[in-house]
Write a protein that holds these residues in place. Structure first.
Motif, mmCIF file in Angstrom:
data_model
loop_
_atom_site.group_PDB
_atom_site.id
_atom_site.type_symbol
_atom_site.label_atom_id
_atom_site.label_comp_id
_atom_site.label_asym_id
_atom_site.label_seq_id
_atom_site.Cartn_x
_atom_site.Cartn_y
_atom_site.Cartn_z
ATOM 1 N N TYR A 9 0.740 -1.058 0.037
ATOM 2 C CA TYR A 9 0.109 -0.181 -0.073
ATOM 3 C C TYR A 9 0.893 1.209 -0.142
ATOM 4 O O TYR A 9 1.729 1.585 0.732
ATOM 5 C CB TYR A 9 -0.969 -0.153 1.218
ATOM 6 N N VAL A 10 0.677 2.100 -1.071
ATOM 7 C CA VAL A 10 1.710 3.052 -1.166
ATOM 8 C C VAL A 10 0.936 4.306 -1.285
ATOM 9 O O VAL A 10 -0.349 4.679 -1.738
ATOM 10 C CB VAL A 10 2.405 2.966 -2.693
ATOM 11 N N CYS A 11 1.442 5.392 -0.565
ATOM 12 C CA CYS A 11 0.617 6.762 -0.336
ATOM 13 C C CYS A 11 1.081 7.614 -1.870
ATOM 14 O O CYS A 11 1.871 7.625 -2.110
ATOM 15 C CB CYS A 11 1.353 7.710 0.919
ATOM 16 N N GLN A 12 -0.058 8.147 -2.269
ATOM 17 C CA GLN A 12 0.093 8.801 -3.551
ATOM 18 C C GLN A 12 0.275 9.921 -3.533
ATOM 19 O O GLN A 12 0.610 10.856 -4.333
ATOM 20 C CB GLN A 12 -1.295 8.654 -4.261
ATOM 21 N N SER A 13 0.616 10.589 -2.149
ATOM 22 C CA SER A 13 1.163 12.075 -2.036
ATOM 23 C C SER A 13 2.686 11.983 -1.636
ATOM 24 O O SER A 13 3.317 12.728 -2.132
ATOM 25 C CB SER A 13 0.406 12.668 -0.741
ATOM 26 N N CYS A 14 3.154 11.136 -0.923
ATOM 27 C CA CYS A 14 4.699 11.154 -0.347
ATOM 28 C C CYS A 14 5.256 9.969 -0.734
ATOM 29 O O CYS A 14 6.510 10.120 -0.598
ATOM 30 C CB CYS A 14 4.626 11.475 1.048
ATOM 31 N N GLY A 15 4.589 8.850 -1.095
ATOM 32 C CA GLY A 15 5.369 7.578 -1.658
ATOM 33 C C GLY A 15 5.594 6.608 -0.527
ATOM 34 O O GLY A 15 6.207 5.685 -0.500
ATOM 35 N N TYR A 16 4.962 7.076 0.894
ATOM 36 C CA TYR A 16 5.390 5.927 1.980
ATOM 37 C C TYR A 16 4.497 4.528 1.595
ATOM 38 O O TYR A 16 3.464 4.870 1.208
ATOM 39 C CB TYR A 16 4.681 6.729 3.215
ATOM 40 N N ASP A 17 5.312 3.571 1.876
ATOM 41 C CA ASP A 17 4.767 2.257 1.486
ATOM 42 C C ASP A 17 4.570 1.436 2.848
ATOM 43 O O ASP A 17 5.304 1.689 3.739
ATOM 44 C CB ASP A 17 5.440 1.573 0.440
ATOM 45 N N GLY A 23 -5.737 4.102 7.086
ATOM 46 C CA GLY A 23 -6.478 5.306 6.715
ATOM 47 C C GLY A 23 -5.666 6.566 6.581
ATOM 48 O O GLY A 23 -5.957 7.573 5.679
ATOM 49 N N LYS A 24 -4.958 6.824 7.463
ATOM 50 C CA LYS A 24 -3.912 8.120 7.462
ATOM 51 C C LYS A 24 -2.667 7.438 7.424
ATOM 52 O O LYS A 24 -1.862 6.799 8.027
ATOM 53 C CB LYS A 24 -3.964 8.859 8.821
ATOM 54 N N CYS A 25 -1.792 8.366 6.310
ATOM 55 C CA CYS A 25 -0.470 7.925 5.966
ATOM 56 C C CYS A 25 0.463 8.535 6.885
ATOM 57 O O CYS A 25 0.272 9.687 7.429
ATOM 58 C CB CYS A 25 -0.125 8.749 4.594
#
Length: 461
Positions: A9-17, A23-25
């Motif tokens: 699961y990759v955050c589309q804002s910062c790239g955190y996986d 629910g919250k990156c």
């Protein structure tokens, strides 16, 4: 052996996986930005320490590193060369970001035509348009050159094959959000695709000595769409400002490994594309007014003095709280200056609506504009005209003092060139410049505090 597949699961804002959905990156704090993506886990064939190291990866004393001046290629645009620090560095990667229709594709296509006209081989890769559409734009911009090669392609492997075969000196990719790697199992424009494609384009630039221009999209709040890591990968990040109903465009560098980030380029949008504006001060002041609340402020962008017209409108309002509106100056800064005017100068301005604007769509960030903003707001509040042909600049402190600013002589010289006859400036700058021949012809008024500056700028009729 086939590489193993797994999902992350990759955050589309910062790239955190992460391996689980959240629910919250944890990286950027945004909600509902985690998207499931398929990634390949490449098996490491050699885990030992007896790896063969290339000569370039061996540590060496920094004193033995060869230093040479980096050659630069002119873009054919003085404004763009100014922002880039003197021209394009071969092997560098430049990211151009801006709103839709602001002129990103027009500027890059014009640069390609200028390079091709100088005998360089240029490859323009478009992922959003057909080659026929690019030709139609080239006809409109008068940018048709034999050395300019165009291809409509989104597969990064095919783009790499074109680069290896043609060996261009300049590569333009429009845009990075449309390019994809087939071995990355996610949609074009996702964090994984943008990151991997940017890294591969950077490798092509560094290994082949090719200058690469990449066009990027922005989100609705004006920031770069996609992962923030993209700005860390590239060498230079250029942001377009302006657009909307304004015919002027500002190109600002927010990152530049080969030059200053304080320079700006100013362009005018015409039927033939973006045209340089070399004398921006005269252009911005061509329609200035002498009404109350209007003042001329000399700002400095990098090494360029730029005279702009600051307008303020202060009006009584029955609404609570009163409005503070500006698209050119930070609202918090306006609130601070209003508090100083009310506390130190005793102007009952706190219950009024305040609107501040800089003509021409320029955004002011430097502290030297504080005094000009205060004078404009006080002039509108008192409905008194300012001293004609006068410029005002200086930093205002919380105690109402007027502090010295840098490059005062350059600001005054630019004002004298445009016909201004007087200037209100900080007392310290006045003491340094009162005997200088470079500012002859301008009457200087040195102010120690805000009250004194207002008395100079708004003489009693």
């Amino acid at each position: 052996m086939m590489a193993k597949k797994k999902t992350m699961y990759v955050c589309q804002s910062c790239g955190y996986d992460t391996a689980k959905w959240l629910g919250k990156c944890p990286g950027c704090g945004q909600w509902n930005t985690m998207v499931e993506e398929i990634v390949r886990e490449e098996k490491n064939q050699s885990r030992g320490l007896s790896l063969g190291l290339s000569e370039s990866s061996r540590p060496c004393p920094i004193s033995q590193v060869a230093v040479e001046d980096l050659p630069r290629m002119t873009t054919g645009s003085q404004e763009l060369d100014r922002v880039l620090g003197g021209g394009i560095i071969p092997g560098s990667m430049v990211l151009i970001v801006g709103d839709p229709g602001i002129g990103k594709s027009s500027l890059t296509l014009k640069v390609c035509a200028n390079e091709a006209a100088m005998g360089k081989k240029v490859l323009y890769v478009t992922g959003e348009e057909s080659v026929r559409q690019v030709r139609m734009r080239a006809d409109r911009l008068e940018a048709v050159q034999e050395g300019l090669l165009a291809v409509s392609e989104t597969n990064l492997e095919h783009i790499g094959q074109h680069v290896e075969q043609l060996k261009p000196e300049l590569l333009v990719v429009d845009s990075i959000q449309t390019v994809f790697r087939p071995d990355v199992q996610s949609a074009p424009g996702s964090v994984s695709q943008v990151r991997e494609c940017a890294v591969e384009l950077l490798r092509l630039a560094k290994t082949n000595g090719i200058a690469v221009f990449v066009v990027g999209h922005v989100t609705k709040d004006g920031t770069l769409a996609g992962p923030r890591v993209l700005e860390h990968i590239v060498d230079t990040v250029l942001y377009f400002e302006g657009g909307g109903n304004s015919e002027y465009r500002l190109l600002r560098a927010v990152k530049n490994r080969f030059g200053s980030t304080n320079e700006i380029g100013i362009f005018e949008m015409r039927d033939t594309g973006l045209v340089d504006v070399p004398d921006a001060s005269r252009l911005f002041l061509s329609e200035r007014t002498e009404e109350a609340g209007s003042i001329i402020v000399p700002t400095v962008e990098g090494t360029r003095p730029l005279l702009v017209e600051v307008q303020a409108l202060v009006a009584q309002t029955p609404y609570v709280p009163p409005r503070r509106t500006s698209d050119s100056v930070d609202i918090k800064r306006i609130q601070l200056l209003l508090a100083v005017l009310e506390k130190r100068v005793h102007l009952a301005i706190g219950a009024c609506d305040v609107f501040v604007k800089v003509a021409g769509g320029i955004r002011i960030d430097e502290p030297a504009a504080d005094l000009g903003i205060c004078v404009a707001m006080a002039s509108s509040f008192a409905n008194r005209r300012l001293r004609p042909q006068t410029i005002v600049f200086g930093e205002v402190g919380l105690s109402g003092e007027v502090r010295a600013v840098s490059q005062a002589e350059g600001r005054l010289r630019e004002a004298a060139r445009l016909g201004f006859t007087s200037a209100v400036l900080p007392r310290k700058n006045y003491q340094q410049l009162k005997n200088e021949k470079a500012v002859e012809g301008i009457a200087l008024y040195g102010a120690a505090d805000l009250t004194e500056a207002l008395r100079y700028a708004m003489p009693r009729e």
